[in-house]
Enzyme design. Structure first.
Site, mmCIF file in Angstrom:
data_model
loop_
_atom_site.group_PDB
_atom_site.id
_atom_site.type_symbol
_atom_site.label_atom_id
_atom_site.label_comp_id
_atom_site.label_asym_id
_atom_site.label_seq_id
_atom_site.Cartn_x
_atom_site.Cartn_y
_atom_site.Cartn_z
ATOM 1 N N ASP A 195 95.168 18.223 31.429
ATOM 2 C CA ASP A 195 96.552 17.588 31.016
ATOM 3 C C ASP A 195 97.525 18.604 31.101
ATOM 4 O O ASP A 195 97.652 19.626 30.378
ATOM 5 C CB ASP A 195 96.615 17.438 29.395
ATOM 6 C CG ASP A 195 98.107 16.913 28.913
ATOM 7 O OD1 ASP A 195 98.871 16.838 29.904
ATOM 8 O OD2 ASP A 195 98.362 15.729 28.214
ATOM 9 N N HIS A 196 98.113 18.698 32.488
ATOM 10 C CA HIS A 196 98.945 19.721 32.854
ATOM 11 C C HIS A 196 100.057 20.398 31.921
ATOM 12 O O HIS A 196 100.408 21.524 31.744
ATOM 13 C CB HIS A 196 99.457 19.528 34.110
ATOM 14 C CG HIS A 196 100.731 18.682 34.028
ATOM 15 N ND1 HIS A 196 100.689 17.451 34.211
ATOM 16 C CD2 HIS A 196 102.145 19.128 34.084
ATOM 17 C CE1 HIS A 196 101.928 17.187 34.199
ATOM 18 N NE2 HIS A 196 102.946 17.823 33.885
ATOM 19 N N HIS A 258 100.286 13.892 26.956
ATOM 20 C CA HIS A 258 101.324 14.933 26.839
ATOM 21 C C HIS A 258 101.977 14.957 25.500
ATOM 22 O O HIS A 258 101.741 16.029 24.822
ATOM 23 C CB HIS A 258 102.401 15.136 27.726
ATOM 24 C CG HIS A 258 101.892 14.772 29.334
ATOM 25 N ND1 HIS A 258 100.999 15.301 29.926
ATOM 26 C CD2 HIS A 258 102.766 14.097 30.445
ATOM 27 C CE1 HIS A 258 100.863 15.077 31.131
ATOM 28 N NE2 HIS A 258 101.944 14.385 31.510
#
Ligand SMILES: NC(=O)c1ccc[n+]([C@@H]2O[C@H](COP(=O)([O-])OP(=O)(O)OC[C@H]3O[C@@H](n4cnc5c(N)ncnc54)[C@H](OP(=O)(O)O)[C@@H]3O)[C@@H](O)[C@H]2O)c1
Length: 508
Positions: A195-196, A258
């Site tokens: 999950d960047h 996010h």
């Protein structure tokens, strides 16, 4: 002195010599994020000495055209410009294998190339497989990897790790199915769900801010915090991603991963060490404490909407349902606002307001912690003009940093109070641009540090909680969603959601 931003939380782990195999290496994510991130890591001199990249996809490329593809991606998207001398050396470590993921013969060829690269580059058979592919292909790829002998058990022989991109499923059942597929081939310790957002400096800094400063932690609870606002706003519309977005929507695209991850970092208890499992246990406990949203709560606590037509940077743009690739009767939400509670002792009764949407006035992600007002004594005595509360704002993007709003006396003979801000900007303080999230995350996988990756149980806990909303939406058979004008902060219904509690959305 090196850039202090490149120093991480887990400083002891060293990236191991390996080949990174990018499934979908000729795709969009590879060009825009992965190949530029690897190039920047190489410029920083932090990649393992024995390292190579192999792109693997059905597009007809060879090593030299893949290098040109990578160069183009770097020139367009890299944080730092391409340096010819460095590129000439680095590009020799990039390779490409053409093949279909469903074709067993392609894996035979992939293996042959990897073994050749191992011997040329002195790599002891260690492999990281980055699945930059549509989720529907994950099962095929991991099964082929297993069938063709690519995967060693952890602790036995060379390293095998797999990186999977979001979305992990589109509901709890599909997420479980993907996780079960992965688990048949890879141990959880070998599985890195990316999950960047978790790779962003400002998100990592939440832990540092909370647990490396003694002034905040005593206030970090229901006694002193009035509420929390989490905002992820995008300026862009759906663009060319309608095919994906129609199946996803704002809740699945932003909240499930996010936003819930950021919320978990804000709300978690202090872990007793920075060991990945302790940090991830603490985050999981938050997700497990999210108060379930039942069908009866949805109308009061959740608002969904779609953007209407309008002007974007002076250009006329269509509403969501008129976008190319979007069904004219689509009920996919491009905006969602929620009021959420965490039912534990620390946060009992504190609302967390979440909002995210496309085609908003600007691109901004932030978390704002609103502290309780001072008593109506001394300075806060005018009920018609109450003092602004203290607010700690964590700016995730852009303009990364944080600020604290305090009340101060305006200079002059009278006591007049004015809100002032103590402001910290990463760029101004540390001088350098902070590394891209993918840089940090790729390095962590090579080092085997899973702290910033989502564990299976956390992904499933997030989906389990979200099913309350998804099921209620499904059964409501709504035919039209409210619209908000392009360039607006959301529908009037979202204002009502928060104003019913005597609060307001932040002006950003
Ligand atoms: N792009 C982003 O910014 C972004 C952001 C977050 C997450 N993601 C996720 O990252 C993953 C990859 O996204 P992407 O945008 O890079 O997709 P993409 O541009 O479609 O790239 C996928 C690559 O895989 C290849 N491919 C597809 N099916 C194949 C098959 N059966 N055999 C061999 N090659 C095959 C594609 O070839 P063709 O060109 O021939 O189809 C393409 O090269 C997705 O899971 C996406 O949800 C992407």
């Amino acid at each position: 002195m090196g850039n202090p931003l490149t120093a991480g939380l887990a400083q002891n782990l060293i990236p191991q010599p390996c080949t990174l195999v990018i499934f979908g290496g000729a795709g969009d994510l590879s060009a825009r994020k992965l190949l530029p991130a690897l190039y920047n890591l190489s410029l920083d001199g932090v990649l393992p000495t024995n390292f190579a990249v192999v792109g693997f996809a059905r597009n007809e490329l060879d090593d030299s055209t893949f290098r040109a593809f990578a160069r183009d991606g770097i020139e367009r998207f890299s944080r730092r410009p391409l340096d010819e001398a460095h590129w000439a050396d680095y590009s020799r470590s990039l390779f490409y294998v053409t093949g279909s993921f469903t074709d067993a013969q392609a894996y035979v060829e992939l293996k042959r190339r990897l073994e050749k690269i191992d011997s040329e580059f002195g790599i002891p058979g260690n492999r990281v497989f980055y699945l930059s592919i549509p989720p529907s292909l994950i099962a095929t790829c991991v099964e082929q990897l297993k069938a063709n002998g690519f995967v060693a058990d952890p602790g036995e022989g060379p390293i095998s790790r797999v990186i999977v991109e979001k979305p992990i499923g589109r509901d709890l059942a599909t997420a479980r199915a993907i996780n079960a597929t992965l688990a048949r081939t890879f141990d959880e310790s070998q599985t890195f769900r990316i999950d960047h957002y978790l790779g962003k400096e400002t998100v990592q800094n939440i832990l540092v801010l909370r647990f490396a400063n003694s002034v905040l932690e005593p206030l970090w609870n229901a006694k002193y915090v009035d509420h929390v606002q989490l905002t992820v706003a995008e300026e862009e519309g759906v663009g060319l991603r309608a095919g994906y977005y129609e199946e996803a929507g704002a809740l699945r695209d932003m909240v499930q991963n996010h936003i819930l991850q950021v919320l978990a970092m804000i709300a978690m208890e202090p872990p007793w060490s920075l060991d990945p499992e302790n940090v991830r246990d603490a985050k999981l406990n938050v997700l497990r404490c999210l108060r379930p949203l039942t069908a009866g709560d949805i109308d009061k606590q959740v608002v969904r909407a779609q953007y209407g037509p309008g002007y974007h940077h002076g250009e006329e743009v269509p509403g969501y349902r008129r976008e190319e690739g979007v069904r004219r009767d689509s009920t996919t939400e491009t905006y969602v606002a929620l009021k959420v509670f965490i039912d534990n002792w620390r946060w009992a009764g504190v609302p967390f307001y979440i909002r995210t949407g496309k085609r908003m006035p600007k691109r901004v992600s932030e978390a704002a912690i609103y502290f309780k007002p001072v008593p109506e004594i001394l300075f806060n005595t005018n009920r018609d003009a109450p003092l602004e509360p203290n607010v700690l704002t964590l700016r995730i993007q852009p303009d990364e940093g944080f600020s604290l709003r305090l009340s101060s006396k305006l200079p002059g003979p009278k006591v007049r109070i004015y809100p002032v801000k103590m402001d910290f900007h990463y760029g101004a303080t540390f001088g350098d641009s902070s590394p891209e999230a993918y840089e940090r995350l790729l390095l962590d996988v090579m080092a085997g540090d899973a702290t910033l990756f989502m564990r299976r149980d956390a992904v499933e806990a997030a989906w389990a909680w979200m099913m309350g909303v998804l099921d209620a939406w499904e059964s409501s058979r709504t035919r039209y969603l409210p619209e908000y004008p392009t360039g607006d902060w959301g529908p009037v219904e979202a204002d009502r959601l928060i104003e019913a509690d005597g609060r307001k959305w932040r002006t950003l």
